[in-house]
Design a protein around this motif. Structure first.
Motif, PDB file in Angstrom:
ATOM      1  N   LEU A 110       0.858  -1.181   0.000  1.00 26.60           N
ATOM      2  CA  LEU A 110       0.000   0.000   0.000  1.00 26.60           C
ATOM      3  C   LEU A 110       0.895   1.232   0.000  1.00 26.60           C
ATOM      4  CD1 LEU A 110      -2.662  -0.993   2.703  1.00 26.60           C
ATOM      5  CD2 LEU A 110      -2.834  -1.252   0.227  1.00 26.60           C
ATOM      6  N   SER A 111       0.744   2.083  -0.998  1.00 30.14           N
ATOM      7  CA  SER A 111       1.492   3.336  -1.090  1.00 30.14           C
ATOM      8  C   SER A 111       0.515   4.485  -0.871  1.00 30.14           C
ATOM      9  CB  SER A 111       2.177   3.469  -2.447  1.00 30.14           C
ATOM     10  OG  SER A 111       3.025   2.360  -2.695  1.00 30.14           O
ATOM     11  N   ILE A 112       0.825   5.355   0.068  1.00 29.75           N
ATOM     12  CA  ILE A 112      -0.109   6.386   0.516  1.00 29.75           C
ATOM     13  C   ILE A 112       0.325   7.742  -0.016  1.00 29.75           C
ATOM     14  CG2 ILE A 112      -1.151   7.476   2.536  1.00 29.75           C
ATOM     15  CD1 ILE A 112      -0.241   4.760   3.979  1.00 29.75           C
ATOM     16  N   VAL A 113      -0.616   8.468  -0.602  1.00 35.62           N
ATOM     17  CA  VAL A 113      -0.379   9.803  -1.150  1.00 35.62           C
ATOM     18  C   VAL A 113      -1.297  10.777  -0.417  1.00 35.62           C
ATOM     19  CG1 VAL A 113      -0.438  11.262  -3.196  1.00 35.62           C
ATOM     20  CG2 VAL A 113       0.221   8.861  -3.403  1.00 35.62           C
ATOM     21  N   GLU A 114      -0.707  11.790   0.174  1.00 32.60           N
ATOM     22  CA  GLU A 114      -1.491  12.828   0.843  1.00 32.60           C
ATOM     23  C   GLU A 114      -1.664  14.008  -0.097  1.00 32.60           C
ATOM     24  OE1 GLU A 114      -1.424  15.789   4.760  1.00 32.60           O
ATOM     25  OE2 GLU A 114       0.239  14.407   4.358  1.00 32.60           O
ATOM     26  N   LEU A 141       3.652   9.355   0.904  1.00 30.55           N
ATOM     27  CA  LEU A 141       3.758   9.616   2.332  1.00 30.55           C
ATOM     28  C   LEU A 141       4.328   8.418   3.075  1.00 30.55           C
ATOM     29  CD1 LEU A 141       3.081  11.770   4.477  1.00 30.55           C
ATOM     30  CD2 LEU A 141       0.846  10.701   4.718  1.00 30.55           C
ATOM     31  N   GLY A 142       4.073   7.233   2.575  1.00 27.69           N
ATOM     32  CA  GLY A 142       4.596   6.019   3.191  1.00 27.69           C
ATOM     33  C   GLY A 142       4.199   4.808   2.374  1.00 27.69           C
ATOM     34  N   VAL A 143       4.918   3.721   2.573  1.00 29.21           N
ATOM     35  CA  VAL A 143       4.643   2.457   1.893  1.00 29.21           C
ATOM     36  C   VAL A 143       4.673   1.352   2.939  1.00 29.21           C
ATOM     37  CG1 VAL A 143       5.371   0.836   0.110  1.00 29.21           C
ATOM     38  CG2 VAL A 143       5.703   3.294  -0.236  1.00 29.21           C
ATOM     39  N   VAL A 144       3.623   0.540   2.999  1.00 24.96           N
ATOM     40  CA  VAL A 144       3.536  -0.559   3.954  1.00 24.96           C
ATOM     41  C   VAL A 144       3.176  -1.832   3.207  1.00 24.96           C
ATOM     42  CG1 VAL A 144       2.899   0.941   5.869  1.00 24.96           C
ATOM     43  CG2 VAL A 144       1.107  -0.094   4.472  1.00 24.96           C
ATOM     44  N   LYS A 145       3.469  -2.973   3.851  1.00 24.15           N
ATOM     45  CA  LYS A 145       3.164  -4.273   3.264  1.00 24.15           C
ATOM     46  C   LYS A 145       2.398  -5.102   4.283  1.00 24.15           C
ATOM     47  CE  LYS A 145       5.206  -8.026   0.585  1.00 24.15           C
ATOM     48  NZ  LYS A 145       6.452  -8.586  -0.001  1.00 24.15           N
ATOM     49  N   PRO A 146       1.068  -4.988   4.299  1.00 22.55           N
ATOM     50  CA  PRO A 146       0.267  -5.754   5.266  1.00 22.55           C
ATOM     51  C   PRO A 146       0.109  -7.201   4.830  1.00 22.55           C
ATOM     52  CG  PRO A 146      -1.155  -4.427   3.881  1.00 22.55           C
ATOM     53  CD  PRO A 146       0.256  -4.099   3.474  1.00 22.55           C
ATOM     54  N   SER A 147      -0.305  -8.015   5.781  1.00 27.32           N
ATOM     55  CA  SER A 147      -0.522  -9.430   5.467  1.00 27.32           C
ATOM     56  C   SER A 147      -1.811  -9.631   4.677  1.00 27.32           C
ATOM     57  CB  SER A 147      -0.585 -10.251   6.759  1.00 27.32           C
ATOM     58  OG  SER A 147      -1.674  -9.829   7.577  1.00 27.32           O
ATOM     59  N   LEU A 191      -9.160  -4.588   7.661  1.00 23.71           N
ATOM     60  CA  LEU A 191      -7.925  -4.870   8.398  1.00 23.71           C
ATOM     61  C   LEU A 191      -6.849  -3.824   8.127  1.00 23.71           C
ATOM     62  CD1 LEU A 191      -7.784  -8.735   7.885  1.00 23.71           C
ATOM     63  CD2 LEU A 191      -8.643  -7.471   9.870  1.00 23.71           C
ATOM     64  N   VAL A 192      -7.210  -2.720   7.491  1.00 21.00           N
ATOM     65  CA  VAL A 192      -6.292  -1.612   7.242  1.00 21.00           C
ATOM     66  C   VAL A 192      -7.027  -0.328   7.583  1.00 21.00           C
ATOM     67  CG1 VAL A 192      -4.907  -0.369   5.550  1.00 21.00           C
ATOM     68  CG2 VAL A 192      -5.079  -2.852   5.410  1.00 21.00           C
ATOM     69  N   SER A 193      -6.383   0.527   8.353  1.00 18.34           N
ATOM     70  CA  SER A 193      -6.982   1.805   8.744  1.00 18.34           C
ATOM     71  C   SER A 193      -5.958   2.913   8.552  1.00 18.34           C
ATOM     72  CB  SER A 193      -7.448   1.759  10.204  1.00 18.34           C
ATOM     73  OG  SER A 193      -8.019   3.006  10.577  1.00 18.34           O
ATOM     74  N   LEU A 194      -6.384   4.007   7.923  1.00 21.80           N
ATOM     75  CA  LEU A 194      -5.498   5.126   7.604  1.00 21.80           C
ATOM     76  C   LEU A 194      -6.068   6.412   8.178  1.00 21.80           C
ATOM     77  CD1 LEU A 194      -3.074   6.365   5.997  1.00 21.80           C
ATOM     78  CD2 LEU A 194      -4.634   6.542   4.047  1.00 21.80           C
ATOM     79  N   VAL A 195      -5.205   7.208   8.808  1.00 20.09           N
ATOM     80  CA  VAL A 195      -5.605   8.502   9.357  1.00 20.09           C
ATOM     81  C   VAL A 195      -4.595   9.540   8.894  1.00 20.09           C
ATOM     82  CG1 VAL A 195      -5.865   9.895  11.438  1.00 20.09           C
ATOM     83  CG2 VAL A 195      -6.795   7.586  11.363  1.00 20.09           C
ATOM     84  N   VAL A 196      -5.062  10.519   8.150  1.00 18.44           N
ATOM     85  CA  VAL A 196      -4.227  11.648   7.714  1.00 18.44           C
ATOM     86  C   VAL A 196      -5.034  12.912   7.979  1.00 18.44           C
ATOM     87  CG1 VAL A 196      -3.055  12.779   5.799  1.00 18.44           C
ATOM     88  CG2 VAL A 196      -3.069  10.296   5.948  1.00 18.44           C
ATOM     89  N   CYS A 197      -4.623  13.674   8.965  1.00 20.67           N
ATOM     90  CA  CYS A 197      -5.358  14.872   9.318  1.00 20.67           C
ATOM     91  C   CYS A 197      -4.387  15.978   9.678  1.00 20.67           C
ATOM     92  CB  CYS A 197      -6.335  14.625  10.464  1.00 20.67           C
ATOM     93  SG  CYS A 197      -5.576  14.009  11.969  1.00 20.67           S
ATOM     94  N   GLU A 198      -4.879  17.208   9.636  1.00 26.39           N
ATOM     95  CA  GLU A 198      -4.051  18.369   9.934  1.00 26.39           C
ATOM     96  C   GLU A 198      -3.883  18.502  11.443  1.00 26.39           C
ATOM     97  OE1 GLU A 198      -5.699  20.998   6.169  1.00 26.39           O
ATOM     98  OE2 GLU A 198      -6.008  21.660   8.236  1.00 26.39           O
ATOM     99  N   VAL A 220       0.408  -7.392  10.583  1.00 26.74           N
ATOM    100  CA  VAL A 220       1.658  -8.024  10.162  1.00 26.74           C
ATOM    101  C   VAL A 220       1.427  -9.510   9.921  1.00 26.74           C
ATOM    102  CG1 VAL A 220       4.042  -8.483  10.812  1.00 26.74           C
ATOM    103  CG2 VAL A 220       2.980  -6.314  11.425  1.00 26.74           C
ATOM    104  N   ASP A 221       0.660 -10.129  10.803  1.00 22.70           N
ATOM    105  CA  ASP A 221       0.179 -11.500  10.613  1.00 22.70           C
ATOM    106  C   ASP A 221      -1.210 -11.566  11.223  1.00 22.70           C
ATOM    107  OD1 ASP A 221       0.500 -11.997  13.457  1.00 22.70           O
ATOM    108  OD2 ASP A 221       2.640 -12.273  13.051  1.00 22.70           O
TER     109      ASP A 221
END
Length: 839
Positions: free
Chosen positions: A472-476, A483-489, A495-502, A519-520
């Motif tokens: 998952l690659s995140i663009v703000e 903004l970040g890159v993660v590799k979930p299971s 099973l994925v939650s994203l928070v981007v706020c000011e 992660v698992d």
């Protein structure tokens, strides 16, 4: 054309298409005689156009050209006559201030406010020894304005100190006739009467003579240069652009110079005097905000030059000849490059639409959009239903193409090596590489079978999902790059939650940009997307973990004994809520790493949208936690049915419960407690306190168990804010909590003679040497305000038991007697003696 997923797309090729100019309207009619438009400015938010003529009246127009306001420019001194002219105007990056340079040796900065009708006031002024000849406000520099004077000096005015300093001076004091700032705001250039052109970089603080033009460059512009071949292949291609300076004047030539580390060379020369028999001298020049299209004014005509992104050269894209226009005295672009304002010698201001192509799009839901390409590398998207506009630009120097609209709100366009995505609601856009191992095979900015753009995770960002590599690659929106890159299971949305706020409260911890994933099957992980914003540590099963303990790690691992089937972060990113296969609900405080079991046999759970309130159902009981910092305090409601949804409408929050027959029932929540966290996040402390008052009044004036932690949280936020208004609310919180001593201490006046045991020792500050009386008066006022705020810092240091910090503040103001009195009241006679003996 439509894509495979049914979304509308526009495919165009723009490299060699001509620019179109279409007359819109005349917002300021011409006068019968000479009434020259001396300056114009368009606000960065494109909502205001300011124009001024020799009558010194600043006319204000909205984005459609309707006159909305006007005011007269003031002379430098109260008894001074109105025999000056306005030499330049510029809006601040926030569009709420307007700087005006005048020939009577002064620069005024007017505070206009954010809306029409707001009160106008002069917030800064810089008096000089020579007439001010030009002015610019560089982008991304809200507290710095650059202006030039007739003695050849280019100066910078600092708004926070109300002082000006010299950046550089012409060796022979040749008058500055023109001034321009780079599109990025990192450099400025000046043209002088002897034809010399100087370049100054804010990063290196180095002034360089670029060239000596063949005449005085009255037309001076600062744009971007060509992108080198090797830099085009860099990730995103955003760092390959050089700088281009255009000069035009009485020699009837337009010359583009490209800045080099070893000087500048003529990039291209357009000799209109040799190719046109009726060519006249050039009077002004102006680049658009992207620095890729330049308008040059002449007599009865103006010309548009644009950069060819494929060849990296400049070319004449169109020209406009207007009989009886006379000399074009001012040019100004709207921020999205879609409209050009032209000012003439007779005081007229005309508006022209500038575009390469226009296309209409319609989504599957029927929403209509208009896509206007203002250059090969920039475009504007307008949603016709509410006129919401979004400007997209690429920094790669390549063409923008394949424009797509998703969910009637989000716009995606691609280049050969990147993609640009934006939100019509906020007007923010971002550019990210289109081909990277972290983001997956995102070929040329298009989604493939392996990659999908997800706009449902968070309304401030989008996620690039790669189902093949499971990343998952995140663009703000508003920030270029990932903004970040993660590799979930698992890529399951539950099973994925994203928070981007000011972050509106500088004291808010932890950081406000996080992603939670598995992660698992039995281990959750929370990553901070901005390193250094928050410090998280491994979760402890203990319940006595200290709430303020942190370390330098930027991720949090949450081990669990059973499989996790659902997780979600709250709106502020401070708590993680998850449920396991045993149907047990857990809450994790990310600041203290404390995990608490809230409820068992949970069939439904959810955060209230935008609030730190948890709603869960167990059997026939609906449980509500209004304060997640106090999980032991819960409100229970008996229901007959299953909770299915939480909705907020018209200021009312309710839980929708459906019984066995399918009939819905609404369970209304306490809206004042629900809205508390929203108000606290916005920094509206008074409204947050008002939201807690009804529950206290219903309890006979006493704080309830549900709201006690809220009062304490509000008081802590107010004390960290360190403003007079917030301290007043903190005193109100202390009184509500029964802390009478603290409330009385916070209510004492820091400027009172007896507060620190001494009289008022403040003395008026002195202005800088060579400043005028008005500048000295402003400096004295600012000095008194600074002292009052510093004394408030000393008081708050005492509240936090930071006696050493409070003593340092008092000593810095010369209040040694106050520091001695403070230590004597504490019984620390040794420290009092040390302070008294210090020089």
């Amino acid at each position: 054309a439509r894509t495979r997923d049914g979304h509308e797309t526009a495919v165009v090729r723009l490299a060699r298409r001509p620019m179109h100019l279409r007359y819109i309207t005349t917002v300021l009619p011409p006068d019968e005689g000479i009434k020259k438009v001396t300056a114009m400015a368009w606000s960065p938010n494109s909502k205001r156009l300011a124009a001024v003529t020799t009558d010194r009246v600043v006319q204000m127009f909205d984005e459609s050209g309707v006159k909305r306001d006007k005011f007269s420019a003031k002379p430098a001194t109260a008894d001074g006559g109105k025999n000056f002219i306005v030499r330049g105007m510029a809006f601040s990056p926030c569009s709420t201030k307007l700087a005006i340079a005048q020939s009577d040796n002064i620069v005024f900065v007017y505070k206009l406010g954010g809306e029409w009708g707001d009160k106008k006031s002069i917030c800064n002024k810089f008096l000089q020894h020579h007439p001010v000849s030009s002015l610019v406000w560089p982008a991304h520099r809200p507290n710095e304005i650059v202006f030039a004077t007739a003695d050849g000096k280019t100066r910078v005015g600092l708004l926070n100190t109300n002082k000006a300093s010299t950046l550089y001076t012409h060796p022979e004091q040749s008058m500055v006739v023109s001034l321009a700032a780079s599109p990025s705001g990192t450099a400025v250039c000046s043209g002088h009467l002897d034809g010399s052109v100087f370049h100054f970089s804010f990063s290196t603080k180095i002034c360089t003579k670029i060239t000596t033009h063949t005449c005085a460059p009255y037309g001076l512009g600062f744009g971007v240069g060509a992108v080198s071949h090797e830099n085009k292949h860099q990730s995103g291609g955003t760092s390959g652009a050089s700088e281009t300076i255009v000069c035009a004047g009485a020699d009837r030539k337009i010359i583009f110079y490209e800045t080099k580390p070893d000087g500048a060379k003529a990039k291209q020369v357009f000799d209109h005097g040799a190719t046109e028999t009726d060519a006249r001298e050039f009077s002004c020049a102006k680049f658009d905000a992207a620095g890729e299209t330049c308008a040059v004014g002449s007599f009865d005509a103006f010309f548009l030059y644009s950069k060819d992104p494929r060849r990296g050269t400049w070319r004449l894209v169109t020209s406009k000849k207007v009989p009886n226009l006379y000399t074009v005295s001012a040019l100004e672009w709207r921020f999205d490059s879609g409209r050009l304002a032209v000012g003439g010698l007779r005081g007229n201001v005309d508006l022209y639409d500038a575009f390469v192509t226009k296309n209409s799009l319609r989504t599957k839901s029927g929403a209509r959009f208009e896509v206007t390409h203002t250059s090969p590398t920039s475009l504007t998207v307008c949603r016709l239903s509410d006129n919401a506009k979004l400007a997209l630009r690429t920094k790669t120097g390549l063409e923008l193409r394949n424009v797509r609209v998703r969910k009637d709100r989000y716009v995606v366009a691609k280049t050969g090596r990147s993609f640009v995505v934006g939100d019509c609601e906020t007007g923010l856009s971002s550019e990210a590489p289109g081909a990277t191992d972290a983001a997956g095979r995102f070929e040329s900015g298009e989604t493939t079978d392996e990659t999908v753009l997800d706009f449902d995770a968070d309304h401030r960002s989008c996620v690039v999902k790669n189902t093949q590599n499971k990343t998952l690659s995140i663009v703000e929106y508003g920030l270029d790059g990932f903004l970040g890159v993660v590799k979930p299971s698992a890529l399951n949305p539950e099973l994925v939650s994203l928070v981007v706020c000011e972050t509106r409260d500088s004291s808010q911890t932890p950081g406000d940009k996080k992603v939670a994933y598995l992660v698992d099957a039995t281990t959750a992980r929370v990553d901070c997307l901005v390193s250094g914003v928050a410090s998280l540590r491994g979760v402890s099963e203990r319940s006595d973990a200290h709430p303020n303990s942190t370390n330098s790690q930027s991720s949090l691992t949450v081990p669990h004994a059973h499989k996790i089937d659902w997780l979600e972060l709250n709106a502020r990113g401070t708590h993680l809520l998850f449920r396991d296969k045993k149907w047990r609900l857990f809450l994790v405080d990310l600041s203290s790493s404390q995990k608490t079991c809230l409820l068992e046999h949970v069939s439904y759970t959810q955060w209230v949208p935008g609030a730190d309130v948890v709603v869960a159902q167990s059997g026939k009981t609906l449980c509500v936690w209004y304060a997640c910092d106090a999980p032991e305090k819960v409100e229970r409601v008996e229901v007959s049915g299953d909770a299915t949804q939480i909705t907020r409408e018209d200021g009312v929050t309710f839980v929708l419960v459906t019984n066995e027959n399918g009939a819905p029932t609404r369970i209304t929540l306490n809206e004042s407690l629900v809205a508390f966290n929203l108000l606290l996040e916005k920094g509206d402390f008074h409204a947050a306190a008002d939201a807690l008052e009804p529950s206290r009044k219903r309890n006979g004036g006493l704080v309830t168990q549900e709201t006690e932690n809220m009062w304490r949280q509000l008081m802590a936020s107010c004390l960290r804010n360190k403003s007079v208004k917030s301290v007043y609310v903190a005193r109100r919180c202390a009184a509500a909590l029964g802390n009478v001593c603290l409330a009385d201490f916070l209510g004492a006046d820091t400027n009172d003679e007896d507060f620190f045991g001494v009289g008022n020792e403040d003395a008026g500050g002195e202005g800088d040497e060579g400043s005028d009386k008005n500048n000295k008066k402003n400096a004295n006022t600012n000095s008194k305000e600074t002292r009052a705020r510093t004394l408030l810092d000393a008081k708050l240091a005492m509240v936090n038991r930071d006696w050493g910090g409070a003593a340092e503040v008092l000593l810095s103001l010369g209040r040694s007697a106050g520091a001695v009195a403070m230590y004597r009241s504490l019984g620390r006679l040794d420290m009092a003696g040390a302070v008294a003996a210090s020089p």
